[in-house]
Design a protein around this motif. Structure first.
Motif, short mmCIF file in Angstrom:
data_model
loop_
_atom_site.label_atom_id
_atom_site.label_comp_id
_atom_site.label_asym_id
_atom_site.label_seq_id
_atom_site.Cartn_x
_atom_site.Cartn_y
_atom_site.Cartn_z
N SER A 3 -15.79 -20.83 32.67
CA SER A 3 -15.20 -22.14 32.83
C SER A 3 -13.70 -22.03 32.63
CB SER A 3 -15.79 -23.10 31.80
OG SER A 3 -15.52 -22.62 30.51
N PRO A 4 -12.93 -23.02 33.11
CA PRO A 4 -11.48 -22.94 32.95
C PRO A 4 -11.10 -22.92 31.47
CG PRO A 4 -12.11 -24.66 34.50
CD PRO A 4 -13.37 -24.19 33.84
N ALA A 44 -21.34 -22.47 35.47
CA ALA A 44 -19.93 -22.37 35.77
C ALA A 44 -19.21 -22.58 34.46
CB ALA A 44 -19.53 -23.43 36.77
N ALA A 45 -19.94 -23.21 33.49
CA ALA A 45 -19.53 -23.38 32.11
C ALA A 45 -20.59 -24.17 31.38
CB ALA A 45 -18.21 -24.09 32.05
N ALA A 46 -20.41 -25.01 30.32
CA ALA A 46 -21.40 -25.82 29.68
C ALA A 46 -20.92 -27.19 29.38
CB ALA A 46 -21.78 -25.27 28.34
N VAL A 64 -13.40 -20.93 26.94
CA VAL A 64 -14.80 -21.33 26.80
C VAL A 64 -15.57 -20.82 28.00
CG1 VAL A 64 -16.44 -23.23 26.54
CG2 VAL A 64 -14.13 -23.45 25.60
N ASP A 65 -16.71 -20.16 27.74
CA ASP A 65 -17.58 -19.72 28.82
C ASP A 65 -19.01 -20.09 28.47
OD1 ASP A 65 -15.98 -17.84 30.82
OD2 ASP A 65 -15.24 -17.46 28.81
N ALA A 81 -32.87 -20.63 28.36
CA ALA A 81 -31.96 -20.24 27.29
C ALA A 81 -30.56 -20.65 27.70
CB ALA A 81 -32.03 -18.73 27.06
N PHE A 82 -29.80 -21.17 26.74
CA PHE A 82 -28.46 -21.68 26.99
C PHE A 82 -27.49 -21.07 25.98
CE2 PHE A 82 -31.68 -24.80 27.91
CZ PHE A 82 -31.35 -25.28 29.18
N GLN A 83 -26.27 -20.81 26.42
CA GLN A 83 -25.28 -20.22 25.52
C GLN A 83 -23.88 -20.72 25.88
OE1 GLN A 83 -24.46 -16.04 25.94
NE2 GLN A 83 -23.76 -15.81 23.83
N ILE A 84 -23.09 -20.97 24.85
CA ILE A 84 -21.66 -21.24 24.98
C ILE A 84 -20.93 -20.20 24.14
CG2 ILE A 84 -19.81 -22.90 24.56
CD1 ILE A 84 -22.09 -25.04 24.42
N VAL A 85 -19.85 -19.64 24.66
CA VAL A 85 -19.01 -18.71 23.89
C VAL A 85 -17.58 -19.24 23.91
CG1 VAL A 85 -18.14 -16.37 23.65
CG2 VAL A 85 -20.48 -16.73 24.43
#
Length: 276
Positions: free
Chosen positions: A91-92, A52-54, A156-157, A172-176
């Motif tokens: 995510s918000p 839903a986000a990180a 942020v996603d 595998a994990f990612q934040i953008v």
């Protein structure tokens, strides 16, 4: 019956509880310690991320990167069964300029062979909504106002994928993050600055050391970092590799489990293609 109840209540009226309540400062201290432990286990690592986000930063990515959930709360709660895993959702965003970084998220086809499926990880819970914000309250040199790009973060996603099960699981994990025009490169400067300030952080929990081991691995700007987290009851550090890549005003942070530097480099290159 009424007389019996009156007699019962009269007997317990004024009785002390079985144990005194903790002092307010003790309650606050326990809360701070719990927050730090959560941030360290996930972000210091841990990145807090949720699909839903990180949790980025207090990320924060889960302490079990293979996606195994922590023990359930013993308090019974009524929950509806979830027959299918959740799909990644943005995510918000921070208040401010509109924007959506979701277009740069990795997809299962980017991850190589495996039965990749999304799973829910931790959300970034620190006020800065920044992976490296896990140091807030842990590193005395961390202050939000020292990192000017954070005030220009648009959205942020995050996403997390898992393949396999049990000991054979890989993840595998990612934040953008999307920044206002011209502030993407400023965020890479802030990443370097926070590592310089807090790369070796003294805490009352696990000791954390973060160092830059390579640069220019993908995108316009990129760094590969090595994080060593030594539990309080051990002298052997747990090693994790983290890549941060900028393409224009998009900045992505990626991790993998098992944590292999070549695997993280490969994910960084694939993420840069997505961002481009």
């Amino acid at each position: 019956m009424s007389d019996q109840l009156d007699t019962l209540f009269a007997g317990i009226r004024g009785a002390r509880p079985p144990a005194d309540f903790a002092a307010a400062e003790q309650v606050r201290r326990r809360g701070r310690q719990r927050t730090r432990r959560t941030a360290l286990a996930a972000g210091a690592g841990v990145l807090a991320v949720t699909t839903a986000a990180a949790g980025l930063g207090a990320i924060v990515w889960p302490s079990r990167p293979d996606g195994v959930a922590p023990p359930a709360d013993p308090t019974p709660t009524a929950t509806a069964p979830s027959p299918t895993p959740p799909t990644p959702t943005p995510s918000p965003s921070r208040p401010g300029p509109t924007g959506n970084a979701a277009g740069g998220l990795l997809q299962p086809g980017d991850l190589g062979p495996g039965t990749w499926r999304p799973f829910e990880a931790e959300q970034i819970q620190n006020p800065d909504r920044w992976f490296w914000g896990f140091w807030d309250g842990v590193c005395a040199a961390y202050r939000s106002d020292l990192f000017p790009s954070l005030r220009h973060q648009d959205s942020v996603d995050t996403v997390a994928y898992r393949s396999g099960n049990g000991d054979a699981a890989t993840s595998a994990f990612q934040i953008v993050e999307r920044y206002e025009t011209g502030w993407g490169d400023g965020n890479l400067d802030d990443v370097r600055a926070v590592v310089d300030r807090c790369g070796t952080a003294a805490t009352d929990g696990p000791a954390i050391r973060v160092t830059v081991v390579d640069t220019g691995i993908a995108g316009d700007e990129s760094v590969l970092l090595k994080q060593e987290q030594t539990p309080a009851d051990s002298t052997e550090p747990q090693v994790d590799y983290i890549a941060v890549v900028r393409v224009g005003d998009l900045v992505t942070t990626v991790r993998a489990y098992p944590s292999d530097p070549d695997r993280v480099r490969d994910l960084a290159v694939r993420a840069a293609v997505r961002l481009g």
